[in-house]
Design a protein around this motif. Structure first.
Motif, PDB file in Angstrom:
ATOM      1  N   LEU A 289      37.292 -56.658  -7.807  1.00  0.00           N
ATOM      2  CA  LEU A 289      36.656 -56.469  -9.120  1.00  0.00           C
ATOM      3  C   LEU A 289      35.335 -55.718  -8.959  1.00  0.00           C
ATOM      4  N   ARG A 290      34.571 -56.128  -7.959  1.00  0.00           N
ATOM      5  CA  ARG A 290      33.265 -55.494  -7.716  1.00  0.00           C
ATOM      6  C   ARG A 290      33.457 -53.985  -7.482  1.00  0.00           C
ATOM      7  N   ALA A 291      34.447 -53.654  -6.636  1.00  0.00           N
ATOM      8  CA  ALA A 291      34.681 -52.235  -6.330  1.00  0.00           C
ATOM      9  C   ALA A 291      34.993 -51.469  -7.615  1.00  0.00           C
ATOM     10  N   GLY A 292      35.808 -52.068  -8.479  1.00  0.00           N
ATOM     11  CA  GLY A 292      36.183 -51.398  -9.725  1.00  0.00           C
ATOM     12  C   GLY A 292      35.004 -51.253 -10.679  1.00  0.00           C
ATOM     13  N   LEU A 293      34.247 -52.334 -10.835  1.00  0.00           N
ATOM     14  CA  LEU A 293      33.109 -52.284 -11.777  1.00  0.00           C
ATOM     15  C   LEU A 293      32.068 -51.282 -11.293  1.00  0.00           C
ATOM     16  N   GLU A 294      31.811 -51.289  -9.992  1.00  0.00           N
ATOM     17  CA  GLU A 294      30.798 -50.359  -9.464  1.00  0.00           C
ATOM     18  C   GLU A 294      31.290 -48.914  -9.537  1.00  0.00           C
ATOM     19  N   ALA A 295      32.611 -48.721  -9.347  1.00  0.00           N
ATOM     20  CA  ALA A 295      33.142 -47.351  -9.459  1.00  0.00           C
ATOM     21  C   ALA A 295      32.964 -46.828 -10.887  1.00  0.00           C
ATOM     22  N   MET A 296      32.985 -47.735 -11.855  1.00  0.00           N
ATOM     23  CA  MET A 296      32.766 -47.362 -13.262  1.00  0.00           C
ATOM     24  C   MET A 296      31.291 -47.059 -13.522  1.00  0.00           C
ATOM     25  N   GLY A 297      30.452 -47.544 -12.610  1.00  0.00           N
ATOM     26  CA  GLY A 297      29.008 -47.325 -12.769  1.00  0.00           C
ATOM     27  C   GLY A 297      28.277 -48.541 -13.296  1.00  0.00           C
ATOM     28  N   LEU A 298      28.966 -49.690 -13.378  1.00  0.00           N
ATOM     29  CA  LEU A 298      28.286 -50.900 -13.868  1.00  0.00           C
ATOM     30  C   LEU A 298      27.507 -51.539 -12.717  1.00  0.00           C
ATOM     31  N   ARG A 299      26.391 -52.169 -13.064  1.00  0.00           N
ATOM     32  CA  ARG A 299      25.523 -52.765 -12.039  1.00  0.00           C
ATOM     33  C   ARG A 299      25.539 -54.283 -12.129  1.00  0.00           C
ATOM     34  N   PHE A 300      25.548 -54.918 -10.957  1.00  0.00           N
ATOM     35  CA  PHE A 300      25.523 -56.378 -10.902  1.00  0.00           C
ATOM     36  C   PHE A 300      24.106 -56.904 -11.141  1.00  0.00           C
ATOM     37  N   VAL A 301      24.033 -58.095 -11.728  1.00  0.00           N
ATOM     38  CA  VAL A 301      22.741 -58.734 -11.991  1.00  0.00           C
ATOM     39  C   VAL A 301      22.178 -59.344 -10.700  1.00  0.00           C
TER      40      VAL A 301
END
Ligand code: PLP
Length: 396
Positions: A289-301
């Motif tokens: 999930l992390r790989a996908g979200l970061e590939a979209m450009g979303l940043r973790f808190v």
């Protein structure tokens, strides 16, 4: 009045809990209700204690499910261990530390707060200072997995500090049990509570708890009655039986029989999978999930060293109404993700991968749906990269 059966839709529960419930658990709940003092039910209760000991990694004889949600597990810990006039060091790095403070005060105690920023773990150095400055403190309380932010604190170090300063450790494991490593005996946890609806994937409404011998001794030395009749462990133990002596069971309250069938089945499934394998599954699904979200450009808190695999908090992109996105995921894709709480309201999404929800299917479904909705609302994201990035992790 025309009343109709309630038939909820099948959702994919990817919020902060409840998580998806496996059909085996739902089937277990629909089995015939029997009396809560029926010898067969009592046998099941004894087995349940053993299963919870497995999940908590403890040999404590006081390991049972409280017949109410996680909040009642929290109250059980404080009501039985805090007396009027006691001082408790309480760590707050999100919503649930604040609830611990409320509990201490409602028990007539004083809460000394150790504050950390939302999204950060509890800082052991600050805790050590508080313990040194308050030698009168009798307990240290903290949240292992802060569901409001997605941050994991170092329970092992915090419990060690508590013991060095002769304090009991009270640990909130509502979101951590079954999702990340948790070692009740090895880390010397004195009081711990969890919830049925997170990484155990049973429906909400039950709270597994466990208390060490030190905690039991503290309860036995109390000078004030526990102010809650329902949560007084001395009375509850009369029903759950001491060390499995079934003949000594006496009526306390009518146990939620079918809900307990469900938790029992969920725990049987945990043993079939293996606790460590379940921790590993949560980690693997989180990485995808992390790989996908970061590939979209979303940043973790939360920074990567303290992230919970089962609760992924990400900032909503600038200019996007996060509530609209959540509503579209729910209405168009039947996917529930969580909103930010408190300071994070309107800014953060909390994507849960807990228990039965933590599967490749859901990771890909969530990434695909989120990208489609973000694309339609014109969010500034990278398009077309998320699924491939997640798949690379899943197939590695
Ligand atoms: C860390 C934490 N503590 C306590 C609770 C309260 O549990 P419940 O909602 O089951 O009463 C929750 C619920 O989300 C939680 O996440």
């Amino acid at each position: 009045m025309a009343a109709h059966s309630f038939r909820p839709p099948a959702r994919t529960l990817m919020g902060p809990g409840p998580s998806d419930v496996h059909p085996r658990v739902l089937e277990a709940i629909s089995r015939p209700t029997i009396g809560h003092l029926d010898p067969l039910f009592v046998n099941m209760m004894d087995e349940m204690k053993g299963l919870l000991e497995y999940a908590f990694r403890t040999e404590s004889r006081l390991t049972i499910p409280v017949s109410a949600p996680g909040s009642a597990g929290m109250e059980t810990a404080f009501a039985n261990l805090v007396e009027p006039g006691d001082t408790v060091i309480v760590c707050r790095n999100g919503v649930f530390g604040g609830r611990m403070k409320e509990n201490v005060e409602r028990c007539g105690g004083t809460a000394v707060m150790v504050e950390d920023e939302w999204g950060a773990p509890v800082d052991p150095a600050k805790v050590e200072d508080a313990l040194k400055n308050h030698p009168e403190a009798s307990a240290l309380a903290f949240v292992h997995a802060e569901t409001s932010t997605g941050a994991r604190s170092d329970a092992e170090i915090l419990c060690r500090l508590a013991h060095e300063h002769e304090c009991l450790s009270i640990v909130d494991a509502v979101t951590s049990l079954g999702g990340i490593p948790l070692e009740v005996d090895a880390w010397g946890i004195d009081a711990i509570y969890s919830g049925s609806q997170k990484c155990l994937s049973a429906p909400p409404g039950l709270s597994p708890v466990s208390f060490s011998e030190r905690a039991i001794e503290r309860m036995q030395k109390r000078t004030h009655k526990v102010q809650s009749w329902f949560l007084d462990l001395n009375l509850i133990m009369g029903y759950w039986g001491d060390a499995g002596v079934s003949s000594r069971r006496s009526y306390h309250h009518t146990a939620p029989v079918n809900a307990l069938y469900g938790l029992h089945e969920a725990l049987v499934m945990l043993t079939e999978e293996g606790l460590e394998e379940r921790w590993a599954r949560h980690r693997h699904m989180h990485e995808a999930l992390r790989a996908g979200l970061e590939a979209m450009g979303l940043r973790f808190v939360v920074d990567s060293g303290h992230r919970l695999p089962q609760l992924n908090s990400v900032w909503a992109p600038d200019g996007v109404d996060e509530a609209v996105v959540r509503a579209r995921l729910l209405n168009e894709f039947h996917i529930e993700i969580g909103a930010g709480l408190g300071d994070f309201a309107g800014k953060v999404w909390r994507i849960g991968l807990m228990g039965h929800t933590a599967r490749a299917r859901n990771v890909l479904l969530c990434l695909g749906a989120l990208e489609a909705v973000l694309d339609e609302v014109g969010a500034p994201i990278e398009r077309g990269a998320a699924i491939a990035a997640a798949q690379r992790v899943l197939s590695a």
